[in-house]
Structures are given as C-alpha cells and as structure tokens.
Scaffold this motif. Structure first.
Motif, short mmCIF file in Angstrom:
data_model
loop_
_atom_site.label_atom_id
_atom_site.label_comp_id
_atom_site.label_asym_id
_atom_site.label_seq_id
_atom_site.Cartn_x
_atom_site.Cartn_y
_atom_site.Cartn_z
N GLY A 102 6.93 11.34 1.63
CA GLY A 102 7.25 10.07 1.01
C GLY A 102 6.10 9.58 0.16
N MET A 103 6.38 8.49 -0.57
CA MET A 103 5.36 7.86 -1.40
C MET A 103 5.11 6.46 -0.85
SD MET A 103 4.77 10.20 -3.72
CE MET A 103 4.02 9.39 -5.11
N LYS A 104 3.85 6.14 -0.67
CA LYS A 104 3.48 4.82 -0.19
C LYS A 104 3.67 3.80 -1.32
CE LYS A 104 -0.39 2.23 1.77
NZ LYS A 104 -1.84 2.26 2.09
N GLU A 105 4.24 2.65 -0.96
CA GLU A 105 4.49 1.62 -1.97
C GLU A 105 3.18 1.21 -2.65
OE1 GLU A 105 5.82 -2.10 -0.41
OE2 GLU A 105 4.53 -2.01 1.34
N LYS A 106 3.29 0.85 -3.92
CA LYS A 106 2.20 0.35 -4.75
C LYS A 106 1.18 1.43 -5.13
CE LYS A 106 2.58 -4.34 -2.92
NZ LYS A 106 1.88 -5.47 -2.20
#
Length: 388
Positions: A102-106
C-alpha cells in the motif's frame, strides 16, 4: 538440547527458491529454438532414513539391492514404501495471498502489509504486520489501489511490527475478501523473496505455494512437505489402497522467527489454530488399531497430532490452538513414520525432525544432503523417516 547443536553450514546455492522443475526445449516454425520450465513437484529428491536399522538411502537399487550411484530416489517413489490400508495424515490448510503493498497517505511511502488473520468480519478488522513499521502509526491511512477504493486505517499497535487495520470498504463480505485478495500475492517466505533476483512473487507462485489438496483457508505459510504431492501421485496412492486423512493446522510465521536463546527449553513458539475432526480420528485410529502404518506429512501435522493424541495412543477430536515445541528427546505417541522437507539450520522444524528420527541419525542425513547437493527449504527436497 542447545541451539548450537542444530547449526550446520548450508551453501547458498542449495536453498531452493523455486519448485523443482526441468527445462523443456522446443523449435519454432522458423527454426529458432526456445525453452520453458516445467514444474514437477513430485520429482524432487527423497532421502530415506530407517530408524531401527540406522540406514540412510539416497539411490534406487538394482535387482540385487545394490545402490545405483547417481540414480536418486524421487519423491514420487514414496508410494513404494507403503502398503494397502496404511494412512497418510495431511494438513489441508489453504494459503491466502497475504502479502500486499500500500501507499501511505500524504507521503506516498510504499508499505508492505502482511495479513495474518481477520479479527472481525463485520468491522473488516485485520491483524497485520507492516514494513517499515517505524512509518506507520495509529490514525494513518493506507491506500492499496489507484482508484483509492481499498483503504485501511491503522487503529492499534499490537507489537513492534504488528498493527490492527480497519478496511474502509462498504460491500458484502465475500466481495470485500475477493477484492482484497486480488491485490495480494503469494506469501512466500522472506528468505525466498530476498534471494530472488527481482525480489518479488510471481503470479505462478500462488499455485506453486499451495498444496493440491488445500481446503480450509487460514494459513500464511504453506505446509511445505505437502507441496510435493501431485494429483497423479495421490491417485497412485489411492489405487494402491493407501488412505488419506486430513486435519487442519493454519501455519503461521512462527517457524521463521529466529531462536535467541541457547537453552531450547526457554524458547516459546507462536500458537497456531488447529482442527481435527471425528472423521479424521476414526480413519487414523482404525489404521493404528488394525496394525497398519501411519505417515505424518510435514512438521505441522506432527505437532498437531502430538497435541491431540491421548494417553492411549489414539487421536482425539480437537478444535483450538497449539504452541507445542518438540525437541529431542521426545517420544511420539501416535505415528511412527513421517516425511518432511530438509530445513534451515537452527530451525524449529529441524529440531522436530531430529526428535522423530533421532538426533545423530538425522544430522548424519543432513550432512549427506549437503554433500550430495540436496535442496533445502520450502521448495527443497525431502526426508522420509521409516520405523524399520
């Protein structure tokens, strides 16, 4: 026993990174040549250890019983060591695609999320491991697809790398699981991923990292010995009259945790969920009481049956968890034959193998395996331990 007693030098090239296969060549219409790999799970090597006679066999024999140097016994030959009404005990747990990214927000940092188990179906809560863990805190959100439809929020820290995630996905549960698993990949052991050239699982790995008889979903580690069985081999066993009993042990990551104490009596293993049904008990106990042989397929199966065997030597129904840690010396109460893979140095699976086959004889077999180029690990070769 001591941890150092299970240390040996394993050459890097003898760690199997893929299932046993061979190269098949072909010619194109234009005369050019090509090739592709054909996976043959049941054609890996099988070493045979005889507990009572203290013999170790590696080769097929001629008509006079003499070993034929270089003609190694293959896994599919295992059927020749058993007779009608003998019973194999298999672990039918099913691996799910537990590793996703996944990709961490921001920040858009790439985060590996390893699913361990679903905690609450209705709330979409999952127990997971994250890497790198230092970047993931309570309240963070992770995005798993480009459309941002699969999103998870971190709601708790459980261990240094452990987190509880709540997936924010509003749909029927079956659809959620299907979409979640579509984003995942085969949860190959880290030692395989790290050694592969591209450091990634392939689409074929999900099939290769699954036993052909897998039935009950819940494992994040495949019961490796069972990976060698093919439908053709299972059919040959059926024709021979060999029975198959199935129990369930949802294998976790505990087998890969390094042991950090020299005194093995102080080591604690992770608990794993296991289920043994009345149907399995009846078949196993009838086999034993009639004087026929039982063969455990893999270390997870041995651990489970030893958890559920009674003082009368018979298998009992069981639905719960086990953290049984088997090291020599240990008297097994149920079966007297077992087939296992060749495992890594200082692993709890090697310790269990040594408890079953006898420490000195098993370590002699491992020494022969290293010298003769046997492959080790999940996709490696196997050791059949017979009580003769």
């Amino acid at each position: 026993m001591k941890l150092s007693q299970f240390k040996f030098k394993l050459p890097e090239e003898q760690i199997a990174l893929y299932p046993h296969s061979f190269v098949r060549k072909f010619k194109n219409d234009d005369g050019t040549e090509g090739s592709f790999n054909v996976v043959r799970r049941d054609e890996s090597r099988l070493m045979v250890l005889h507990r009572k006679s203290q013999k170790i066999d590696m080769y097929h024999t001629d008509d006079k019983g003499n070993p034929i140097e270089g003609d190694f016994i293959q896994f599919k030959d295992i059927v020749n060591y058993f007779d009608e009404n003998d019973t194999f005990i298999f672990n039918d747990t099913k691996v799910f695609p537990a590793r996703l990214y996944g990709m961490k927000e921001k920040t858009d940092s790439k985060i590996e999320v390893f699913l361990l188990r679903e905690l609450n179906e209705e709330m979409r809560l999952w127990d997971v491991l994250v890497e790198p863990a230092r970047k993931i805190r309570i309240g963070n959100k992770l995005f798993f697809d480009e459309s941002s439809t699969m999103v998870a929020e971190v709601i708790d820290n459980t261990t240094s790398r452990g987190r509880t995630l709540r997936f924010l996905y509003d749909c029927p549960h079956d659809e959620f699981k299907r979409e979640l698993y579509a984003l995942g990949e085969a949860p190959l052991p880290r030692y395989i991923i790290d050694r592969r050239e591209n450091h990634a699982a392939t689409p074929e790995d999900m099939e290769n990292y699954q036993c052909i008889y897998a039935e009950n979903e819940g494992a994040v580690t495949a019961p490796a010995t069972g990976l060698h069985f093919t439908r053709e081999l299972m059919k040959r066993m059926e024709i021979r009259g060999i029975n198959s009993a199935f129990i369930t042990v949802h294998c976790g990551l505990g087998i890969y945790h390094p042991i950090e104490v020299e005194d093995l009596s102080k080591h604690k293993v992770d608990s794993e969920q296991m289920i043994i049904t009345d149907k399995a008990c009846r078949l196993v106990n009838e086999t034993k009481q009639s004087g026929h042989r039982l063969c455990l397929v893999g270390a997870s199966t041995a651990k489970a049956t030893e958890t559920a065997v009674g003082t009368d030597g018979l298998l009992k129904e069981y639905d719960g968890w086990t953290n049984k840690f088997i090291v020599p010396p240990y008297d097994f109460g149920l079966a007297d034959n077992m087939v296992v893979n060749f495992y890594e140095p200082e692993s709890i699976l090697l310790m269990e193998t040594a408890a079953f086959g006898g420490y000195e004889l098993v370590m002699e077999a491992y020494n022969k395996a290293v010298k003769n180029g046997y492959m080790f690990g999940t996709f490696g070769d196997s050791l059949l331990i017979l009580n003769d």
